[in-house]
Design a protein around this motif. Structure first.
Motif, PDB file in Angstrom:
ATOM      1  N   ARG A  10       0.831  -1.205   0.000  1.00 26.93           N
ATOM      2  CA  ARG A  10       0.000   0.000   0.000  1.00 26.93           C
ATOM      3  C   ARG A  10       0.869   1.259   0.000  1.00 26.93           C
ATOM      4  NH1 ARG A  10      -5.258  -0.536   1.115  1.00 26.93           N
ATOM      5  NH2 ARG A  10      -6.050  -2.579   1.727  1.00 26.93           N
ATOM      6  N   GLN A  11       1.892   1.235   0.808  1.00 27.54           N
ATOM      7  CA  GLN A  11       2.781   2.391   0.862  1.00 27.54           C
ATOM      8  C   GLN A  11       3.493   2.599  -0.474  1.00 27.54           C
ATOM      9  OE1 GLN A  11       5.337   1.486   4.160  1.00 27.54           O
ATOM     10  NE2 GLN A  11       3.778   1.925   5.720  1.00 27.54           N
ATOM     11  N   GLU A  12       3.907   1.510  -1.101  1.00 25.91           N
ATOM     12  CA  GLU A  12       4.625   1.627  -2.367  1.00 25.91           C
ATOM     13  C   GLU A  12       3.734   2.135  -3.490  1.00 25.91           C
ATOM     14  OE1 GLU A  12       7.846   1.343  -2.945  1.00 25.91           O
ATOM     15  OE2 GLU A  12       8.138   1.018  -0.799  1.00 25.91           O
ATOM     16  N   PHE A  13       2.427   1.869  -3.399  1.00 31.72           N
ATOM     17  CA  PHE A  13       1.515   2.344  -4.436  1.00 31.72           C
ATOM     18  C   PHE A  13       1.460   3.871  -4.482  1.00 31.72           C
ATOM     19  CE2 PHE A  13      -1.497  -1.443  -5.413  1.00 31.72           C
ATOM     20  CZ  PHE A  13      -0.643  -1.830  -6.421  1.00 31.72           C
ATOM     21  N   ASN A  14       1.845   4.533  -3.395  1.00 36.86           N
ATOM     22  CA  ASN A  14       1.878   5.996  -3.412  1.00 36.86           C
ATOM     23  C   ASN A  14       2.836   6.515  -4.476  1.00 36.86           C
ATOM     24  OD1 ASN A  14       0.052   6.221  -1.278  1.00 36.86           O
ATOM     25  ND2 ASN A  14       1.662   6.145   0.269  1.00 36.86           N
ATOM     26  N   ARG A  15       3.808   5.709  -4.841  1.00 32.37           N
ATOM     27  CA  ARG A  15       4.761   6.126  -5.884  1.00 32.37           C
ATOM     28  C   ARG A  15       4.093   6.253  -7.256  1.00 32.37           C
ATOM     29  NH1 ARG A  15       8.872   1.453  -5.296  1.00 32.37           N
ATOM     30  NH2 ARG A  15       9.644   2.287  -7.291  1.00 32.37           N
ATOM     31  N   LEU A  16       2.946   5.621  -7.415  1.00 29.05           N
ATOM     32  CA  LEU A  16       2.263   5.650  -8.713  1.00 29.05           C
ATOM     33  C   LEU A  16       1.450   6.921  -8.927  1.00 29.05           C
ATOM     34  CD1 LEU A  16       0.927   1.973  -8.877  1.00 29.05           C
ATOM     35  CD2 LEU A  16       3.094   2.867  -9.736  1.00 29.05           C
ATOM     36  N   GLN A  17       1.217   7.682  -7.850  1.00 31.77           N
ATOM     37  CA  GLN A  17       0.380   8.864  -7.960  1.00 31.77           C
ATOM     38  C   GLN A  17       0.930   9.835  -9.005  1.00 31.77           C
ATOM     39  OE1 GLN A  17      -2.506   9.302  -6.603  1.00 31.77           O
ATOM     40  NE2 GLN A  17      -2.492   7.568  -5.165  1.00 31.77           N
ATOM     41  N   GLY A  18       0.053  10.270  -9.895  1.00 40.87           N
ATOM     42  CA  GLY A  18       0.438  11.192 -10.952  1.00 40.87           C
ATOM     43  C   GLY A  18       0.943  10.521 -12.210  1.00 40.87           C
ATOM     44  N   ALA A  19       1.334   9.239 -12.092  1.00 39.96           N
ATOM     45  CA  ALA A  19       1.831   8.515 -13.262  1.00 39.96           C
ATOM     46  C   ALA A  19       0.724   7.740 -13.957  1.00 39.96           C
ATOM     47  CB  ALA A  19       2.950   7.560 -12.856  1.00 39.96           C
ATOM     48  N   TYR A  20      -0.362   7.466 -13.219  1.00 41.18           N
ATOM     49  CA  TYR A  20      -1.493   6.699 -13.757  1.00 41.18           C
ATOM     50  C   TYR A  20      -2.791   7.423 -13.436  1.00 41.18           C
ATOM     51  CZ  TYR A  20       1.791   2.803 -14.325  1.00 41.18           C
ATOM     52  OH  TYR A  20       2.842   2.024 -14.703  1.00 41.18           O
ATOM     53  N   SER A  21      -3.824   7.123 -14.202  1.00 42.38           N
ATOM     54  CA  SER A  21      -5.130   7.727 -13.955  1.00 42.38           C
ATOM     55  C   SER A  21      -5.726   7.190 -12.662  1.00 42.38           C
ATOM     56  CB  SER A  21      -6.078   7.422 -15.117  1.00 42.38           C
ATOM     57  OG  SER A  21      -6.414   6.043 -15.137  1.00 42.38           O
ATOM     58  N   SER A  22      -6.710   7.903 -12.137  1.00 42.61           N
ATOM     59  CA  SER A  22      -7.355   7.482 -10.889  1.00 42.61           C
ATOM     60  C   SER A  22      -8.048   6.138 -11.061  1.00 42.61           C
ATOM     61  CB  SER A  22      -8.357   8.539 -10.427  1.00 42.61           C
ATOM     62  OG  SER A  22      -9.332   8.786 -11.426  1.00 42.61           O
ATOM     63  N   SER A  23      -8.619   5.869 -12.239  1.00 45.84           N
ATOM     64  CA  SER A  23      -9.298   4.590 -12.460  1.00 45.84           C
ATOM     65  C   SER A  23      -8.291   3.441 -12.484  1.00 45.84           C
ATOM     66  CB  SER A  23     -10.091   4.628 -13.776  1.00 45.84           C
ATOM     67  OG  SER A  23      -9.239   4.863 -14.885  1.00 45.84           O
ATOM     68  N   THR A  24      -7.115   3.664 -13.075  1.00 46.15           N
ATOM     69  CA  THR A  24      -6.071   2.634 -13.058  1.00 46.15           C
ATOM     70  C   THR A  24      -5.590   2.380 -11.636  1.00 46.15           C
ATOM     71  OG1 THR A  24      -5.347   3.206 -15.294  1.00 46.15           O
ATOM     72  CG2 THR A  24      -3.781   2.012 -13.908  1.00 46.15           C
ATOM     73  N   MET A  25      -5.438   3.444 -10.869  1.00 44.08           N
ATOM     74  CA  MET A  25      -5.014   3.296  -9.470  1.00 44.08           C
ATOM     75  C   MET A  25      -6.030   2.492  -8.677  1.00 44.08           C
ATOM     76  SD  MET A  25      -2.066   4.694  -8.908  1.00 44.08           S
ATOM     77  CE  MET A  25      -2.128   4.855  -7.132  1.00 44.08           C
ATOM     78  N   ARG A  26      -7.316   2.780  -8.871  1.00 45.87           N
ATOM     79  CA  ARG A  26      -8.363   2.022  -8.161  1.00 45.87           C
ATOM     80  C   ARG A  26      -8.303   0.557  -8.540  1.00 45.87           C
ATOM     81  NH1 ARG A  26     -11.460   6.671  -9.372  1.00 45.87           N
ATOM     82  NH2 ARG A  26     -12.368   5.632 -11.194  1.00 45.87           N
ATOM     83  N   GLY A  27      -8.046   0.281  -9.822  1.00 50.10           N
ATOM     84  CA  GLY A  27      -7.945  -1.096 -10.271  1.00 50.10           C
ATOM     85  C   GLY A  27      -6.787  -1.826  -9.628  1.00 50.10           C
ATOM     86  N   TYR A  28      -5.618  -1.181  -9.560  1.00 49.68           N
ATOM     87  CA  TYR A  28      -4.464  -1.799  -8.914  1.00 49.68           C
ATOM     88  C   TYR A  28      -4.763  -2.129  -7.452  1.00 49.68           C
ATOM     89  CZ  TYR A  28      -1.015  -1.088 -12.650  1.00 49.68           C
ATOM     90  OH  TYR A  28      -0.291  -1.173 -13.818  1.00 49.68           O
TER      91      TYR A  28
END
Length: 301
Positions: A10-28
């Motif tokens: 969960r903490q590492e997923f913060n690195r994805l912010q801004g690189a992917y859309s919000s819908s992609t983030m929700r999917g991950y």
């Protein structure tokens, strides 16, 4: 190698912010949660790093109740977590490939196609919108979404500054970012005079203090925030209901119906697939071909 705790991914997923859309983030997030929960239910150890055997068992179990496309998405989420945590990635092992092939072969189904909201439906829906703030907004959204062949996310992401009124009474619209254009190169599209009039009517009521082109309405007042993509699906179904369509036909429409219907109409008017791809911002012909299938039998009528 040490076993990693659940909160690490969960903490590492913060690195994805801004690189992917919000819908992609929700999917991950949701797909990784599904894997973590499944491992706990099966009595397996904390899943990262995952073994090839564990991932195979997970994919085949998920394939019993889920579409292959969903199972593939969950595989990609597992892969992304291992990369973020800099762990050995098990997902490219040949056994993983074989497990996923078994999932696909067990469910040889065609993707469900949304019903196209063609111009005949559009005219019917626009006629039945009420003369209220909601009706003003919905007319503009339906007409603009159809003429620009927008995805749901593209339509609700439009800003007021993205539209420019031209001398002939039409609009030039900049679609800044889309699923097939994640870095925002953008594409330009144009509207009819009718759609421009609907947009002007909506903006005259809404006022000029809100950056988003379309916004929620609460107790008869415009709210300064953007709309969710589910709003597009809901307003299409509501419009179909007001037009008196039966329940089965209403249910066949989705948030993609504007894009599908417009593409089908362009085909029937004689445009080739290359022109339609440019108009709708498609990068792959595969999805567009499915959109056009239901229109082809009417091309020569």
């Amino acid at each position: 190698m040490s076993i990693l705790l659940d909160h690490d991914w969960r903490q590492e997923f913060n690195r994805l912010q801004g690189a992917y859309s919000s819908s992609t983030m929700r999917g991950y997030y949701s797909d990784t949660e599904a894997f973590v929960t499944w491992c706990a239910t099966e009595g397996l150890p904390t899943p990262f790093p995952a073994s090839v055997e564990t991932v195979c068992l997970f994919l085949e179990d998920q394939g019993k109740s889920l579409a292959p496309s969903t199972v593939r998405r969950r595989l990609y989420a597992i892969r992304k977590v291992h990369r973020l945590l800099r762990l050995p990635d098990p997902t490219y092992d040949e056994d993983i490939n074989l497990a996923f092939r078994r999932v696909k072969r067990s469910k040889p189904i065609r993707p469900k196609q949304a019903k196209g909201l063609t111009k005949d439906y559009l005219d019917q829906f626009l006629k039945n919108e009420p003369d209220t703030p909601w009706g003003l907004r919905n007319r503009a959204m339906l007409s603009l979404g159809y003429e620009l062949l927008t995805r749901r996310a593209e339509l609700v992401a439009l800003l007021a500054e993205d539209i420019e009124e031209l001398g002939d009474g039409t609009l030039r619209v900049l679609i800044r970012r889309s699923k097939s254009d994640p870095f925002g190169a953008g594409r330009t599209a144009f509207t009819s005079q009718r759609t421009a009039r609907f947009v002007r009517d909506w903006l005259d009521w809404r006022g000029d203090y809100i950056p988003w082109l379309f916004c929620p309405i609460y107790q008869g007042k415009a709210v300064n925030r953007d709309l969710s993509t589910t709003t597009v699906k809901r307003l299409i179904k509501d419009a179909a209901t007001r037009a008196g369509l039966d329940a089965a036909e209403v249910n066949a429409f989705s948030g993609h119906s504007l894009r599908v219907g417009a593409a089908q109409d362009l085909l029937k008017r004689g445009f080739d697939t290359a022109a339609i791809m440019r108009a709708g911002g498609w990068k792959s012909i595969g999805v567009l071909t499915r959109y056009l299938e239901n229109a082809e039998h009417n091309v020569w009528v």
